[in-house]
Write a protein that holds these residues in place. Structure first.
Motif, PDB file in Angstrom:
ATOM      1  N   GLN A  17      37.646  33.038 -47.409  1.00 24.48           N
ATOM      2  CA  GLN A  17      37.187  31.830 -48.065  1.00 24.48           C
ATOM      3  C   GLN A  17      38.434  31.238 -48.487  1.00 24.48           C
ATOM      4  O   GLN A  17      38.424  30.049 -48.690  1.00 24.48           O
ATOM      5  N   LYS A  18      39.621  31.960 -48.653  1.00 23.45           N
ATOM      6  CA  LYS A  18      40.965  31.231 -49.138  1.00 23.45           C
ATOM      7  C   LYS A  18      41.269  30.363 -48.036  1.00 23.45           C
ATOM      8  O   LYS A  18      42.002  29.254 -48.167  1.00 23.45           O
ATOM      9  N   GLU A  19      41.179  30.970 -46.677  1.00 19.79           N
ATOM     10  CA  GLU A  19      41.604  30.337 -45.669  1.00 19.79           C
ATOM     11  C   GLU A  19      40.947  28.921 -45.428  1.00 19.79           C
ATOM     12  O   GLU A  19      41.377  27.748 -44.967  1.00 19.79           O
ATOM     13  N   LEU A  20      39.705  29.243 -45.521  1.00 23.26           N
ATOM     14  CA  LEU A  20      38.712  28.068 -44.975  1.00 23.26           C
ATOM     15  C   LEU A  20      38.842  26.986 -46.202  1.00 23.26           C
ATOM     16  O   LEU A  20      38.948  25.729 -46.072  1.00 23.26           O
ATOM     17  N   ALA A  21      39.025  27.249 -47.572  1.00 29.41           N
ATOM     18  CA  ALA A  21      39.343  26.324 -48.774  1.00 29.41           C
ATOM     19  C   ALA A  21      40.670  25.604 -48.390  1.00 29.41           C
ATOM     20  O   ALA A  21      40.788  24.301 -48.639  1.00 29.41           O
ATOM     21  N   SER A  22      41.601  26.147 -47.880  1.00 26.28           N
ATOM     22  CA  SER A  22      42.971  25.412 -47.521  1.00 26.28           C
ATOM     23  C   SER A  22      42.564  24.233 -46.139  1.00 26.28           C
ATOM     24  O   SER A  22      43.064  23.181 -46.390  1.00 26.28           O
ATOM     25  N   LEU A  23      41.836  24.899 -45.283  1.00 27.89           N
ATOM     26  CA  LEU A  23      41.498  23.950 -44.146  1.00 27.89           C
ATOM     27  C   LEU A  23      40.641  22.908 -44.825  1.00 27.89           C
ATOM     28  O   LEU A  23      40.911  21.462 -44.456  1.00 27.89           O
ATOM     29  N   SER A  24      39.649  23.076 -45.650  1.00 32.30           N
ATOM     30  CA  SER A  24      38.747  22.128 -46.315  1.00 32.30           C
ATOM     31  C   SER A  24      39.625  21.082 -47.103  1.00 32.30           C
ATOM     32  O   SER A  24      39.575  19.820 -46.973  1.00 32.30           O
ATOM     33  N   ASN A  25      40.551  21.387 -48.014  1.00 32.86           N
ATOM     34  CA  ASN A  25      41.172  20.801 -48.758  1.00 32.86           C
ATOM     35  C   ASN A  25      42.217  19.836 -47.964  1.00 32.86           C
ATOM     36  O   ASN A  25      42.371  18.602 -48.511  1.00 32.86           O
ATOM     37  N   SER A  26      42.784  20.396 -47.051  1.00 31.06           N
ATOM     38  CA  SER A  26      43.591  19.431 -46.196  1.00 31.06           C
ATOM     39  C   SER A  26      42.647  18.255 -45.438  1.00 31.06           C
ATOM     40  O   SER A  26      43.184  17.188 -45.160  1.00 31.06           O
ATOM     41  N   TYR A  27      41.619  18.610 -45.082  1.00 31.33           N
ATOM     42  CA  TYR A  27      40.960  17.512 -44.176  1.00 31.33           C
ATOM     43  C   TYR A  27      40.379  16.546 -45.330  1.00 31.33           C
ATOM     44  O   TYR A  27      40.397  15.475 -45.142  1.00 31.33           O
ATOM     45  N   GLN A  28      40.014  17.083 -46.700  1.00 31.45           N
ATOM     46  CA  GLN A  28      39.786  16.036 -47.796  1.00 31.45           C
ATOM     47  C   GLN A  28      40.784  15.145 -47.953  1.00 31.45           C
ATOM     48  O   GLN A  28      40.523  14.018 -48.339  1.00 31.45           O
ATOM     49  N   THR A  29      42.133  15.722 -47.829  1.00 28.45           N
ATOM     50  CA  THR A  29      43.003  14.901 -48.188  1.00 28.45           C
ATOM     51  C   THR A  29      43.383  13.796 -47.200  1.00 28.45           C
ATOM     52  O   THR A  29      43.777  12.662 -47.644  1.00 28.45           O
ATOM     53  N   VAL A  30      43.157  14.066 -46.176  1.00 27.37           N
ATOM     54  CA  VAL A  30      43.130  12.963 -45.141  1.00 27.37           C
ATOM     55  C   VAL A  30      42.079  11.874 -45.188  1.00 27.37           C
ATOM     56  O   VAL A  30      42.512  10.804 -44.950  1.00 27.37           O
ATOM     57  N   ARG A  31      40.847  12.365 -45.622  1.00 29.51           N
ATOM     58  CA  ARG A  31      39.794  11.304 -45.873  1.00 29.51           C
ATOM     59  C   ARG A  31      40.266  10.584 -47.101  1.00 29.51           C
ATOM     60  O   ARG A  31      39.902   9.341 -47.000  1.00 29.51           O
TER      61      ARG A  31
END
Length: 336
Positions: free
Chosen positions: A116-130
């Motif tokens: 969950q922690k690693e996936l949240a990090s990936l998802s947050n970076s993706y949302q930052t790009v968006r």
């Protein structure tokens, strides 16, 4: 099969509600809806339909196959209970559906656990790009078999929900003399996704590609044949000495990235097993990192960190990323 039950749910939705769960003229929007959107309950479109029937249909139309009915027999039992209620009371009582929906087949959950922690990090970076409309690099390292690829693929549904693009390419240990092999696998996949869009959007892509690539488009069409379906026939390019030809090709690829980033949609590009990447790919990405006018790319690089020391070709790219860009993140995936 789960897909058959989903199709049955869509058919029954039309029967009971008088319309399909999703109705779009654009084929790509229709595909996106079936992948990512949750339909309204059927009784919202037919006020005479009992809510319990809507709940049954909603279970059939779940995005996650594991949340649908396991068997047609289980579905039939719930409909029989609805009929029994109508015959005895003229009204369908609310009840917990799926109580008799059991399967004799042994199945394993596809849910990802412990990340969950690693996936949240990936998802947050993706949302930052968006949100910021820039480009960003995300580095995923770890031992072989630790779950890097599985983790990265968990981002795909999140990207689909936003109607963005998600493409992957994987390097091969025994094909590392083939230049750009993983990159062009991913780019071919991306162009196939673009071809599913409306004529209006394809005209927009054609304009972007023509603006950026000019007379060098055929260099990419040779490796991405479907690109010609968007751009049309292109003129052959002139022959150059090897060094100049390689520089021209690299610059054309960079222009292609720039053109892809002109739409306000994030492209998640995942390159797996980068420890086996060819030198041309590594050199290209060093050039890409320095191009600040390339927007809307979320680039994920994964590699086996136990196979990359300071003498490895990939090490120079990782160092370049860390020294040249603040727009990057790095996680190391540990054993569970």
């Amino acid at each position: 099969k789960q897909a058959d039950l989903y199709s049955l749910g869509a058919t029954l939705f039309k029967l009971f509600a008088g319309r399909y769960p999703f109705e779009y003229e654009d084929d790509m929007e229709m595909v996106h809806a079936h992948i990512a959107k949750v339909p309204h309950l059927a009784h919202h479109f037919n006020s005479q339909l009992p809510e319990q029937i809507s709940i049954i249909l909603a279970k059939l139309l779940k995005k996650n196959p594991e949340q649908r009915y396991k068997t047609a027999e289980g579905l039939a039992e719930d409909f029989k209970r609805c009929r029994s209620c109508l015959e005895s009371k003229s009204v369908i009582d609310n009840f917990d559906i799926g109580q008799r929906d059991t399967s004799q087949k042994l199945t394993f959950s596809s849910e990802l656990f412990g990340r969950q922690k690693e996936l949240a990090s990936l998802s947050n970076s993706y949302q930052t790009v968006r949100g910021q409309h820039n480009s960003r690099i995300f580095i995923v390292s770890g031992y072989s078999g630790v779950g890097k690829s599985r983790l990265i693929n968990e981002l795909s549904p999140i990207v689909s929900q936003n109607n963005d693009y998600f493409v992957t390419g994987k390097f091969d240990q025994y094909k590392n003399n083939t230049t750009y092999i993983a990159l062009f696998k991913a780019l071919n996949n991306l162009v196939e996704q673009l071809l599913g869009e409306s004529d209006e959007k394809l005209k927009q892509w054609r304009r972007y590609f023509n603006d950026e690539l000019g007379g060098d488009a055929q260099l990419l069409i040779d490796l991405i044949p479907n690109l010609e379906l968007i751009m049309g026939k292109q003129n052959k390019v002139s022959n150059l000495p090897p060094t100049e030809a390689q520089l021209r090709f690299s610059n054309t690829l960079i222009k292609f990235f720039k053109a892809l980033g002109r739409r306000n949609k994030t492209i998640t590009l995942c390159l797996d097993d980068m420890q086996w990447a060819d030198l041309a790919t590594i050199t290209l990405f060093k050039m890409l990192i320095d191009k600040k006018d390339i927007k809307h790319f979320f680039i994920i690089i994964s590699f086996r960190d136990n196979e990359v020391d300071d003498g490895h070709p990939l090490y120079s790219l990782l160092s370049h990323i860390k020294n040249s860009s603040s727009l990057y993140d790095h996680i190391t995936v540990k054993p569970l």
